[in-house]
Design a protein around this motif. Structure first.
Motif, PDB file in Angstrom:
ATOM      1  N   ALA A   1       3.232   2.355  -5.906  1.00 33.05           N
ATOM      2  CA  ALA A   1       3.115   2.602  -6.719  1.00 33.05           C
ATOM      3  C   ALA A   1       4.311   2.575  -8.306  1.00 33.05           C
TER       4      ALA A   1
ATOM      5  N   ASP B   1      -0.021  -0.125  -5.796  1.00 27.52           N
ATOM      6  CA  ASP B   1      -1.396   1.280  -5.731  1.00 27.52           C
ATOM      7  C   ASP B   1      -1.899   2.002  -5.934  1.00 27.52           C
TER       8      ASP B   1
ATOM      9  N   GLN C   1       0.851  -1.018   0.386  1.00 26.13           N
ATOM     10  CA  GLN C   1      -0.265  -0.072   0.128  1.00 26.13           C
ATOM     11  C   GLN C   1       1.313   1.444  -0.138  1.00 26.13           C
ATOM     12  N   GLY C   2       0.210   1.723  -0.915  1.00 27.77           N
ATOM     13  CA  GLY C   2       1.074   3.633  -0.799  1.00 27.77           C
ATOM     14  C   GLY C   2       2.277   3.538  -1.526  1.00 27.77           C
TER      15      GLY C   2
ATOM     16  N   LEU D   1      -3.153   5.763  -6.073  1.00 30.77           N
ATOM     17  CA  LEU D   1      -2.114   6.326  -6.016  1.00 30.77           C
ATOM     18  C   LEU D   1      -1.537   7.030  -7.140  1.00 30.77           C
TER      19      LEU D   1
ATOM     20  N   HIS E   1       5.342   6.370  -4.459  1.00 29.29           N
ATOM     21  CA  HIS E   1       5.236   6.102  -3.362  1.00 29.29           C
ATOM     22  C   HIS E   1       4.331   7.585  -2.291  1.00 29.29           C
ATOM     23  N   ASP E   2       4.136   7.197  -1.359  1.00 27.08           N
ATOM     24  CA  ASP E   2       3.088   8.473  -0.739  1.00 27.08           C
ATOM     25  C   ASP E   2       3.989   8.915   0.628  1.00 27.08           C
TER      26      ASP E   2
END
Length: 813
Positions: free
Chosen positions: A61, A145, A58-59, A148, A85-86
């Motif tokens: 891609a 993700d 998660q977070g 994202l 990425h986040d």
């Protein structure tokens, strides 16, 4: 949130090799090509990268951008990847994930353009770098993700649309700078499929303009044009095994075969057609962008002037019947009826060109859809409008291309189809055949004040190479086509005869002036007989200049112009009833006689160097240099021609024209002296001193200077282009070239010392060189030598053929 390091992946050591094998099967198999193969390659690569990336994070891609994002993977394309990425994951974990993806790509030898960013960083970088922003417009999710990636795409597109008034002018400037560097794809013999104007970069720029919602690429066929260029690039990558976008000459036949095309010319023609589609769409689109941005800037001021929300009036200025100007374009008037007015396309085009305006795309499409065919012969107005269009000058080009883009030119002139987008495999030519014809008309429009029938000059300029679409001599084929076209256009019988003669003989003046002895009465008489009248000669002179100027910088110069003008003057005299003088009866000038006597007295060569200039065009202009006249008098002896040519080559002097003849000395002086009257120019730098030339010439004549060895050293020092093999030299005897001598014509790759080698070969054959006329067109030398036997008369045909064969063998060896 699941840790990046906790993500399980099925990637193993054999996965990259499995991908490599599948990739190789896809590229080498013949079942798929074109868009299906590019899509399959992108899908195969997506699956492999997804396995490398893993599942469940998660977070984070993995995003494809640029050409990979569009799914346009050619066999050697870069992989443009963004690891998004986040910002919540540990940097070390992000770095480890990046290594897990990047290193297998590198291990396979694939080119990789990669970056690691958060959405905020990606947007900031895009704001600072237009190229990054363009790549992100094609962002496509691969793995990780999805939300994202979707968020970034939404933000990037919103930024692009909000910043369009600033970004689009910047993008246009980038396209123009690239075109200035790379040239126009539709005219280049070795084009860059991606970077040249009309190439894949411009097609991508049009997608970006459409994404801004300010304007859209209007031309039908744009997708097909892009597909064609991508297909050619695929074949180029497979043929060369390299990530190249330049379609080199030596690879065009193989690329054509890979695509199943007849030959390299067919390949180039398809490339040119695609580039022309993209270029025209770019012109129309950027014009629309400019109009939209200008209206946005002006609209608030107009509203304030009009007192609120009233709409600003649209100005429509009349240009011709059925044609008006609006928003900087020539458009059809509201009352125009294309279905009832067959002359309207030519009238609209002529009006637009005369006003220096682009012809509206909507107007061209409307006329193409509804215009009626012209009657045969054309009505007088249609012919007059065509001549007006051709005489408009530089603005003719854009208007002509607008008509051609929608098929109106081939509808008006069906024979145009054979020369449309036809390549010219000659480095001297700048343009394709069709663009060269239009360019010649543009050049001819500047010369119409010099002729009595400017209409015939302009139409002859448009048709002079129309025969290049047919087999055989294009001048002969062009004469036949021109007779038909001119009659269809509506010219009377006499004008048709003049036009067909101009096309048949459009190379006569330049070839005769640069390759034949103008002092020979047979030369001038032959031209006079071919031309027939002073009026036709006047038109042919202007056409010759326009044709050469439109060909390229190597085809015309003040020197060539002076030779043609000299020939025209001599032919005019013959047409007026004055016969040319026999050169052997001409008395030497005082300077020539002085040099001859001095040479006889000293027993060695005597030289005279004198700069020549062309008369200034105006009172404030400087005279233009034509070169340097080199007079050499030498006591008659063997080996004079190769000795002089060799010494001049050693001193890096280019010979533009050469004449050699024997002078009769003054009464009471016994002996023979050869006079060489040559025009030369320095390859670079300043001219050598006459004293130094004379000293080397003395040594060359007495054998103490090894000219051949010196030229061999110089030749070895010249850089050679790898992979380029010059065509073999060709030598021929020109039939009926002269009644005073046998004319031997040499065509060969130009090189230092070429004239020296020719002189040695002629000297070895035992002939006497009466005069030489040399000409260089790009990398090709075209030289003519007037030779006689030892008795001073032309050679028998069998002996002439033997001399030509021996000379050709010497040059090829």
């Amino acid at each position: 949130m699941t840790s990046v390091n906790d993500v399980t992946t099925e990637a193993s050591d054999d996965k990259p090799s499995g991908y490599a094998a599948a990739r190789l099967r896809l590229l080498q198999g013949g079942a798929q090509s074109g868009p299906p193969r590019r899509s399959a390659l992108a899908e195969l690569t997506d699956d492999w990268l997804t396995e490398l990336f893993g599942q469940g994070a998660q977070g984070v891609a993995l995003v494809a951008v640029g050409g990979y994002g569009r799914g346009e993977l050619s066999p050697r394309s870069d992989l443009d990847l963004l690891l998004l990425h986040d910002g919540t994951a540990d940097p070390g974990e992000i770095a480890a994930l990046a290594d897990r993806v990047w290193y297998p790509v590198w291990d396979l030898g694939l080119a990789l353009d990669h970056s690691v960013r958060t959405p905020t960083e990606a947007r900031k970088t895009a704001g600072d770098d237009l190229k990054v922003h363009l790549g992100l417009l094609d962002a496509r999710h691969i793995a990780g993700d999805l939300g994202l990636t979707a968020g970034l795409r939404t933000a990037i597109l919103a930024d692009w649309r909000n910043q369009a008034p600033k970004r689009l002018p910047e993008l246009r400037e980038m396209c123009e700078e690239r075109a200035e560097r790379q040239g126009e794809l539709q005219y280049l013999l070795e084009p860059d499929l991606k970077e040249a104007r009309g190439g894949l970069r411009d097609a991508t720029a049009l997608r970006a303009v459409a994404a801004s919602w300010l304007a859209d690429a209007p031309r039908e066929g744009l997708a097909d044009a892009r597909r064609r260029l991508l297909d050619v690039r695929d074949a180029l990558h497979l043929t060369t095994g390299r990530a190249t976008d330049r379609l080199a000459l030596q690879e065009q036949d193989q690329v054509a075969a890979e695509l199943g095309l007849l030959d390299a010319d067919t390949l180039l023609r398809q490339v040119y057609e695609a580039a022309r589609t993209i270029s025209y769409a770019s012109d129309v689109t950027w014009r629309e962008v400019g109009r939209v941005l200008q209206s946005r800037a002006v609209r608030p001021r107009l509203r304030a002037m009009l007192g609120g929300g009233k709409a600003a009036p649209v100005e429509r200025s009349p240009l011709a019947e059925g044609v008006v100007e609006m928003d900087g374009e020539a458009v059809l008037a509201r009352a125009a009826k294309p279905d009832r007015d067959p002359v309207l396309p030519l009238r609209a085009a002529a009006a637009a060109a005369q006003a220096g305006l682009p012809l509206s795309l909507h107007a061209v499409r409307r006329m193409a859809a509804a215009a009626r065919p012209l009657s045969t012969p054309w009505p007088a107005e249609a012919r007059e409008q065509l001549v007006t269009l051709l005489g408009a000058g530089r603005s003719t080009v854009d208007v002509w291309e607008a008509l051609e883009a929608e098929g109106l030119i081939t509808r008006l002139l069906p024979d145009w189809e054979r020369v449309r987008c036809r390549p010219q495999r000659n480095a001297v030519h700048t343009w394709t055949v069709d663009r060269h014809l239009v360019e010649t008309a543009v050049r001819a429009s500047e010369l119409t004040r010099r002729v009595g029938r400017p209409d015939l000059l302009l139409v002859a300029a448009l048709l002079h190479d129309i025969g290049k679409g047919w087999p055989g001599d294009h001048s002969v084929a062009g004469e036949i086509i021109t007779r038909d076209v001119a009659a269809r256009i509506g010219f009377d019988r006499a004008d048709v005869a003049v036009l067909s003669s101009l096309v048949r003989h459009h190379l006569l003046l330049i070839e005769t002036a640069t390759r034949r002895d103008l002092e020979d009465p047979a030369t001038v008489r032959a031209v006079a007989d071919a031309v027939g009248s002073v009026g036709t000669l006047e038109l042919l002179h202007a056409l010759t200049e326009a044709d050469a100027l439109a060909t390229g910088p190597a085809a015309w110069s003040s020197w060539r112009g002076s030779l043609v003008a000299d020939l025209v003057k001599r032919v005019s005299a013959v047409l007026a009833g004055d016969e040319p003088l026999d050169p052997d009866a001409a008395d030497p000038t005082a300077e020539q006689e002085r040099l001859a006597v001095e040479a006889f007295r000293t027993g060695g060569p005597v030289l005279s160097l004198r700069a020549q200039t062309e008369a200034a065009a105006g009172p404030s202009d400087e005279p233009e240099p034509l070169g340097v006249e080199l007079l050499i008098a030498v006591p008659d002896q063997p080996g004079v021609l190769p000795a002089v040519a060799g010494v001049l080559a050693m001193h890096r002097l280019t010979v533009r024209t050469a004449e050699l003849r024997s002078l009769t000395l003054p009464e009471g002086v016994e002996g023979a002296v050869l006079l060489l009257n040559w025009r030369v120019a320095a390859e670079y730098g300043s001219l050598p001193q006459a004293a130094r030339l004379r000293a080397d010439l003395v040594r060359a004549l007495d054998g103490s200077l090894d000219v051949a060895a010196r030229l061999a050293e110089r030749d070895a020092a010249y850089p050679r282009r790898r992979g380029v093999v010059a065509p073999p030299a060709r030598v021929a005897v020109a039939s009926a070239g002269s009644r005073l001598a046998t004319v031997i014509e040499v065509r060969a790759q130009d090189a230092p010392g070429l004239l020296y080698r020719i002189g040695r070969a002629l000297e070895a054959s035992g002939v006497r060189v009466r005069s030489a006329h040399v000409s260089t067109l790009g990398a090709n030398a075209v030289d003519a030598f007037y030779v006689t036997g030892a008795d001073g008369v032309p050679l028998p045909s069998e002996e002439a053929a033997s001399v030509a064969k021996g000379l050709e063998g010497a040059l090829r060896g």
